[in-house]
Enzyme design. Structure first.
Site, mmCIF file in Angstrom:
data_model
loop_
_atom_site.group_PDB
_atom_site.id
_atom_site.type_symbol
_atom_site.label_atom_id
_atom_site.label_comp_id
_atom_site.label_asym_id
_atom_site.label_seq_id
_atom_site.Cartn_x
_atom_site.Cartn_y
_atom_site.Cartn_z
ATOM 1 N N ASP A 103 1.880 1.198 -8.166
ATOM 2 C CA ASP A 103 3.233 1.211 -8.736
ATOM 3 C C ASP A 103 4.181 2.130 -7.975
ATOM 4 O O ASP A 103 5.355 1.805 -7.793
ATOM 5 C CB ASP A 103 3.199 1.638 -10.207
ATOM 6 N N HIS A 132 -2.894 -3.781 -12.707
ATOM 7 C CA HIS A 132 -2.368 -3.591 -14.066
ATOM 8 C C HIS A 132 -3.318 -4.166 -15.121
ATOM 9 O O HIS A 132 -3.489 -3.606 -16.196
ATOM 10 C CB HIS A 132 -1.012 -4.299 -14.230
ATOM 11 N N GLU A 145 -4.839 -3.054 14.073
ATOM 12 C CA GLU A 145 -5.342 -1.997 13.186
ATOM 13 C C GLU A 145 -6.636 -1.443 13.748
ATOM 14 O O GLU A 145 -7.521 -2.202 14.153
ATOM 15 C CB GLU A 145 -5.668 -2.520 11.772
ATOM 16 N N GLN A 200 0.795 -1.218 0.000
ATOM 17 C CA GLN A 200 0.000 0.000 0.000
ATOM 18 C C GLN A 200 0.832 1.275 0.000
ATOM 19 O O GLN A 200 0.308 2.348 -0.282
ATOM 20 C CB GLN A 200 -0.945 -0.003 1.206
ATOM 21 N N HIS A 243 0.849 -9.427 3.756
ATOM 22 C CA HIS A 243 -0.274 -8.495 3.785
ATOM 23 C C HIS A 243 -0.937 -8.520 2.395
ATOM 24 O O HIS A 243 -0.916 -7.546 1.652
ATOM 25 C CB HIS A 243 0.192 -7.088 4.167
ATOM 26 N N ASN A 253 -2.002 -11.281 7.421
ATOM 27 C CA ASN A 253 -2.971 -10.256 7.773
ATOM 28 C C ASN A 253 -4.361 -10.614 7.237
ATOM 29 O O ASN A 253 -4.532 -10.834 6.047
ATOM 30 C CB ASN A 253 -2.560 -8.916 7.156
HETATM 31 C C1 BGC Z 1 -6.409 -3.873 5.858
HETATM 32 C C2 BGC Z 1 -5.621 -2.659 5.444
HETATM 33 C C3 BGC Z 1 -6.536 -1.570 4.929
HETATM 34 C C4 BGC Z 1 -7.527 -1.231 6.017
HETATM 35 C C5 BGC Z 1 -8.436 -0.053 5.721
HETATM 36 C C6 BGC Z 1 -7.692 -3.550 6.588
HETATM 37 O O1 BGC Z 1 -8.630 -4.509 6.312
HETATM 38 O O2 BGC Z 1 -5.611 -4.746 6.604
HETATM 39 O O3 BGC Z 1 -4.674 -3.048 4.512
HETATM 40 O O4 BGC Z 1 -5.860 -0.442 4.499
HETATM 41 O O5 BGC Z 1 -8.318 -2.358 6.244
HETATM 42 O O6 BGC Z 1 -9.241 -0.258 4.634
#
Ligand code: BGC
Length: 494
Positions: free
Chosen positions: A72, A59, A397, A39, A142, A187
């Site tokens: 990219d 792509h 997260e 990302q 990820h 992840n």
């Molecule tokens: C993912 C991240 C993503 C985030 C927000 C999560 O499900 O692990 O990669 O950016 O959500 O959308």
């Protein structure tokens, strides 16, 4: 106009209903910020890196990405990692969650040729973090499977890929044994499997709901378990770190007190986070999933359940393969029971048979599913404790995505304040063993199929500026202050 109204309502509604907890975070509680290689890194084919399934997806099928963008260049962190580390350092957090790109380390996907330039990139990044006194928390996967493994082997539908992942993991444990102690294998397996090999809206875009996604689930769990055992047998004693797989879930609040709606909430959780957490913390799939998929498979004419079975050996091998429970959580939905879907085509949605919705008064983030409900996190944490026992929980997260990217992001501050307050409630009121909190994200990023149209960063990035200058939003200074004071309001009590 619509966007403006949305932002204003987010700002003005705030979280007035939820009182913000005024206790300090416990001593030893850790804070971090996060992002992931696919990302932010860019450099998608530089210095030997090859295409991942997400590079290939963007792509080859630009129409699948909202703004037809690619990862990219993204934030160009491949070249600007020193700036990233400086930002993380300035926030005063304990650690930085980042991920390693499999295709940068092993360009063929197989453990045949190690790409030294890729290894060096991460060595440099870890050295920079060390100098900044920030610990790395490293995700090995990820979502960025080497495209070669998708094309040649069918990706996560092939159990060989779990062996290849384990080889890649062993290599990383060896390469970075002096640099990393906080390891994450994979992840959000639910997104890998249900979005990638079920509904098919994420790379690699395989549509196989109720079949492929369950095969993927078993292979991903086995991949994690293999990596865990390699770590445990060969590296733990010297590396002295910890390892887990990150699971994710919304909270699903029952739509009423009825037994049916309570069951619907339990069912949707077990088919989601439970599918992955149950094998690791309890052993085997959740019983409700085993029963429902078997029953529907039979009525559909299958000779065996669409849910692949674990053998007794596999159950024992997978059980206990997390040193802690790593959780990603963003939002809440309401859930009601519905009549079981009629027997027809197999699908995960039919296997679950519930109705999910959001209350109209809830603030929302980018995306239909994004109901902003801080107490939902508390309910989820309590559910995890009830379901898996007094396990240590690390939030890997949590954060708000919006579609405006405004710099004065008071709504993001409210979000963090509300969700962190829910963490304190869970710790102090409910006795949840929550030790760590990670904000997603330190920086705006390439949001998968959302491209560059959804923003979660405490730092803004102008994706049309070749310099990709990073500029702090208002939330960055709020978060920095929160980490320094360990307190969510003006004055806190122990
Ligand atoms: C993912 C991240 C993503 C985030 C927000 C999560 O499900 O692990 O990669 O950016 O959500 O959308």
């Amino acid at each position: 106009m619509k966007i403006l109204v949305l932002v204003l309502s987010l700002v003005s509604i705030g979280f007035a209903d939820d009182e913000i907890n005024s206790r300090y975070f416990p001593k030893g509680f850790k804070f971090g910020v996060a992002n992931a290689a696919p990302q932010i890194e860019g450099g998608w084919n530089e210095d030997g890196k090859t295409e991942s399934i997400w590079d290939y997806y963007a792509h080859t099928y630009p129409e699948k990405i909202v703004d037809r963008s690619t990862p990219d260049i993204a934030c160009d962190s491949y070249h600007k990692y020193k700036e990233d580390v400086a930002m993380v350092k300035a926030m005063g957090v304990d650690y930085y969650r980042l991920s390693i790109a499999w295709t940068r380390i092993l360009p063929t996907g197989y453990p045949d040729k190690v790409n030294q330039a890729g290894v060096q990139y991460y060595k440099n990044l870890f050295a920079e973090l060390k100098a900044a006194n920030v610990e790395p928390m490293v995700t090995l996967y990820h979502w960025d499977l080497p495209q070669s493994l998708e094309e040649q082997l069918g990706g996560w539908l092939n159990e060989t890929v779990s062996d290849l992942f384990a080889e890649y993991a062993r290599l990383c444990f060896e390469l970075f044994k002096d640099d990393v102690k906080m390891w994450i294998t994979i992840n959000e397996p639910k997104q890998v499997c249900s979005a990638g090999y079920g509904a098919g809206y994420y790379a690699p875009g395989v549509v196989s709901s109720g079949i492929g996604e369950y095969i993927c689930a078993k292979n991903v769990i086995m991949a994690h378990a293999k990596a865990y055992h390699i770590y445990d047998d060969e590296f733990r004693a010297t590396n002295q770190g910890r390892i887990a797989m990150v699971v994710d879930s919304l909270w699903f609040e029952p739509g009423s007190d009825s037994a049916e709606d309570q069951e619907a909430s339990e069912r949707v959780l077990q088919f989601g986070i439970g599918l992955y957490a149950n094998p690791m913390f309890i052993g085997n799939w959740p019983q409700v999933v085993i029963d429902r998929v078997a029953q529907r498979s039979e009525l559909e004419g299958f000779s065996t359940s669409r849910l692949p079975a674990f053998t007794d050996e596999e159950i024992a091998y997978v059980k206990g393969t997390c040193d802690y429970l790593a959780l990603n959580h963003y939002a809440t939905n309401m859930v009601n029971a519905t009549a079981d879907a009629p027997i027809g085509n197999p699908s995960n949605g039919n296997d679950i048979s519930v109705l999910t919705w959001k209350k109209p008064e809830w603030p929302v983030g980018a995306g239909d599913w994004f109901g902003v409900v801080p107490w939902g996190l508390r309910h989820l944490l309590v559910w995890l404790k009830k379901t898996y026992g007094d396990v240590e929980i690390i939030i890997t997260e949590n954060g708000l995505s919006d579609t405006t990217g405004i710099m004065e992001d008071d709504h993001r501050i409210s979000y963090y304040q509300g969700y962190l307050s829910a963490c304190l409630d869970a710790i102090y009121e409910d006795g949840v063993n929550l030790s760590t909190y990670t904000a997603w994200s330190i920086i705006d990023d390439w949001e998968w199929t959302g491209g560059y149209t959804a923003f979660l960063g405490m730092y803004y990035v102008n994706f049309t500026d070749p310099e990709r200058t990073r500029i702090p939003r208002k939330s960055a200074s709020w978060f920095t202050n929160m980490v320094a004071t360990r307190c969510l309001v003006d004055t806190c009590t122990e």
